[in-house]
Design an enzyme around this catalytic site. Structure first.
Site, PDB file in Angstrom:
ATOM      1  N   GLY A 293       0.850  -1.195   0.000  1.00  0.00           N
ATOM      2  CA  GLY A 293       0.000   0.000   0.000  1.00  0.00           C
ATOM      3  C   GLY A 293       0.878   1.234   0.000  1.00  0.00           C
ATOM      4  NE  ARG A 331       1.753   7.363   8.527  1.00  0.00           N
ATOM      5  CZ  ARG A 331       3.052   7.271   8.690  1.00  0.00           C
ATOM      6  NH1 ARG A 331       3.822   8.298   8.398  1.00  0.00           N
ATOM      7  NH2 ARG A 331       3.590   6.146   9.120  1.00  0.00           N
ATOM      8  CE1 TYR A 335      -0.075   4.582  13.746  1.00  0.00           C
ATOM      9  CE2 TYR A 335       0.250   6.023  11.867  1.00  0.00           C
ATOM     10  CZ  TYR A 335      -0.494   5.063  12.527  1.00  0.00           C
ATOM     11  OH  TYR A 335      -1.643   4.590  11.940  1.00  0.00           O
ATOM     12  CB  CYS A 362      -8.202  23.581  19.563  1.00  0.00           C
ATOM     13  SG  CYS A 362      -8.663  25.082  18.759  1.00  0.00           S
TER      14      CYS A 362
HETATM   15  N1  LLP Z   1      -2.411  -5.895   3.795  1.00  0.00           N
HETATM   16  C1  LLP Z   1      -2.996  -5.858   4.999  1.00  0.00           C
HETATM   17  C2  LLP Z   1      -3.820  -6.983   5.428  1.00  0.00           C
HETATM   18  C3  LLP Z   1      -2.829  -4.737   5.817  1.00  0.00           C
HETATM   19  O1  LLP Z   1      -3.408  -4.716   7.017  1.00  0.00           O
HETATM   20  C4  LLP Z   1      -2.059  -3.651   5.367  1.00  0.00           C
HETATM   21  C5  LLP Z   1      -1.876  -2.462   6.181  1.00  0.00           C
HETATM   22  C6  LLP Z   1      -1.469  -3.736   4.090  1.00  0.00           C
HETATM   23  C7  LLP Z   1      -1.669  -4.877   3.333  1.00  0.00           C
HETATM   24  C8  LLP Z   1      -0.653  -2.625   3.506  1.00  0.00           C
HETATM   25  O2  LLP Z   1       0.499  -2.347   4.246  1.00  0.00           O
HETATM   26  P1  LLP Z   1       1.549  -1.295   3.660  1.00  0.00           P
HETATM   27  O3  LLP Z   1       2.165  -1.899   2.439  1.00  0.00           O
HETATM   28  O4  LLP Z   1       0.822  -0.031   3.354  1.00  0.00           O
HETATM   29  O5  LLP Z   1       2.518  -1.118   4.767  1.00  0.00           O
HETATM   30  N2  LLP Z   1      -1.864   3.813   9.266  1.00  0.00           N
HETATM   31  C9  LLP Z   1      -0.538   3.245   9.409  1.00  0.00           C
HETATM   32  C10 LLP Z   1      -0.375   2.005   8.567  1.00  0.00           C
HETATM   33  C11 LLP Z   1      -1.408   0.952   8.880  1.00  0.00           C
HETATM   34  C12 LLP Z   1      -1.280  -0.253   7.980  1.00  0.00           C
HETATM   35  C13 LLP Z   1      -2.459  -1.134   8.127  1.00  0.00           C
HETATM   36  N3  LLP Z   1      -2.444  -2.298   7.305  1.00  0.00           N
HETATM   37  C14 LLP Z   1       0.491   4.291   9.056  1.00  0.00           C
HETATM   38  O6  LLP Z   1       0.118   5.420   8.743  1.00  0.00           O
HETATM   39  O7  LLP Z   1       1.679   4.020   9.128  1.00  0.00           O
END
Ligand code: LLP
Length: 432
Positions: A293, A331, A335, A362
């Protein structure tokens, strides 16, 4: 010089993205503004696809994890790039369908899909539903039975692999809300149960160990563990796993300190493990799915803000306030994520200051970052925050009733709006 190679400086000293002047974009569309480089997104898709071709004979599918950035246009792009997608809600699925995406190439995730969502997945004939728990398995089997259909599923497995990343974005370990644990025997029982469901075709298994992972070890460990499980299923149950979905999580460069691997290094390492295992054990080589992603969209995006008040607190820090913040990029507050920022209209000048970039909500924690190296800031400057293409727009909120920014795509030196800026009327739209 920049964290992403689609960023440059033009003759006016302004930052460009995909060849388009960001200061012009800020003037044309206003700020805050998300800008994304379409060619870069397409390139990243190809990098992952080519890696499967190169190291795994093309026996796989890259599914863009659309939680990273979801709107109709991104699904159109994914469709034209022959990608699969990962969706996690009725909203993402509906958006994909509305955009004309062929959801037979979709994986539907989530640890608590609602009845409405499961029915929708059946209505739209989603290619693979990734079953998270027994309740969901029973519900799906019943729903498919009522329709006289056989539904294709994968089971989400917790491989017990600890990825080196932030606690909130780790998912593969036993203490996680997602999936069936291997160590406890829960996963084995879940496979047995799925095989006994008359309206369910168990196509395979899924695991996802976490996000923003910058080495291959977690992935190879997960692949190894999953292959051992696949072999055990064959020996004990005579079950042959067709699909192995290894999730996403490939890390990107947010700041100069990050040293990500080229994306195809992951597939190379994973393929070595699986190919090696299949050569030495009596198991069928699975069809591989991966779900990047962040790595597909983050480096392609920037956010533009206008500088408002600047507050120098002697011997402590300087706050540079911008016209967005945690509403368009939560973010840092979630985090403590690090970003690289620069002044778009002074992109040719050296970074001589270190400031705290503050949002307009705020909330004291509403920051884009602290101690950020940047050029000398003045009121009216345009700040560009880099690598914001993932988990920014998709996690944006209307806290303080701020309007979500527009999203503009650039391609071939041209810009076009793909998501409109919210208006004040949008803000009161659902109020009675
Ligand atoms: N597949 C599954 C089942 C997932 O839960 C996720 C991400 C992905 C693929 C994609 O992961 P990526 O390639 O994007 O790392 N909000 C957080 C990230 C949460 C990811 C949740 N799941 C952030 O801003 O770092």
């Amino acid at each position: 010089m920049f964290v992403s190679d689609n960023l440059c400086v033009n003759a006016n000293g302004n930052l460009t993205i995909g060849g388009v002047d960001t200061v012009d974009l800020a003037k044309k569309y206003g700020t805050p503004l998300y800008v994304m480089d379409e060619d870069m997104i397409r390139r990243e898709c190809s990098v992952f696809q080519n890696s499967i071709d190169k190291y795994y004979d093309g026996h796989g599918l890259v599914c863009y994890a659309s939680k990273a950035f979801s709107c109709k246009e991104i699904y159109r792009i994914m469709q034209s790039e022959n990608m699969g997608i990962d969706v996690v809600s009725a909203g993402e699925l509906y958006t994909a369908v509305q955009a004309g995406f062929d959801v037979s190439k979709a994986c539907f995730h989530g640890n608590n899909k609602t009845l409405e969502e499961l029915k929708m997945a059946l209505d739209y004939h989603v290619g693979r539903i990734v079953v998270d728990n027994i309740y969901e398995m029973e519900t799906l089997n019943r729903l498919a039975g009522e329709r006289n259909e056989i539904i294709s599923v994968l089971l989400r497995i917790k491989p017990g692999v600890d990825a080196h990343t932030h606690n909130f974005i780790r998912t593969g370990q036993i203490d996680s809300k997602f999936g069936f644990a291997l160590e406890t025997g829960e996963a084995f029982e879940a496979v047995k149960k799925a095989l006994s469901c008359p309206n369910m075709e168990l196509k395979g298994l899924h695991c996802h160990i976490g996000s923003q992972i910058l080495d291959t070890q977690g992935f190879t460990a997960a692949a190894e563990v999953m292959m051992e499980f696949i072999e055990m299923l064959k020996i004990k149950l005579g079950y042959e796993t067709l699909d192995l979905n290894l999730g996403g999580g490939y890390g990107i460069r947010y700041t100069q300190e990050d040293d990500p691997l080229p994306y195809d290094a992951y597939m190379k390492a994973i393929a070595e493990v699986i190919n090696g295992f299949c050569e030495t054990h009596d198991v069928r080589r699975p069809f591989i799915l991966i779900e990047p992603g962040r790595s597909i969209v983050a480096p392609a995006g920037i956010t533009l803000y206008t500088v408002g008040g600047i507050k120098e607190i002697p011997n402590i820090r300087t706050y540079v306030s911008v016209d967005g913040g945690m509403c368009d990029n939560p973010r840092y507050i979630l985090y403590q994520s690090a970003y690289d920022a620069l002044i778009a209209n002074k992109a040719d000048q050296p970074k001589t200051e270190k400031v705290t970039i503050a949002g307009k909500c705020c909330e004291s924690g509403d920051l884009i970052g602290e101690n950020m190296p940047i050029q000398h800031c003045e009121v009216g400057d345009i700040i560009a925050v880099c690598a914001t293409g993932a988990y920014n727009y998709s996690m944006a909120s209307n806290y303080n009733r701020l309007q979500k920014p527009a999203v503009v795509f650039v391609k071939d030196g041209k810009d076009r709006i793909v998501v409109k800026r919210e208006t004040l009327d949008d803000i009161v739209r659902y109020d009675i």
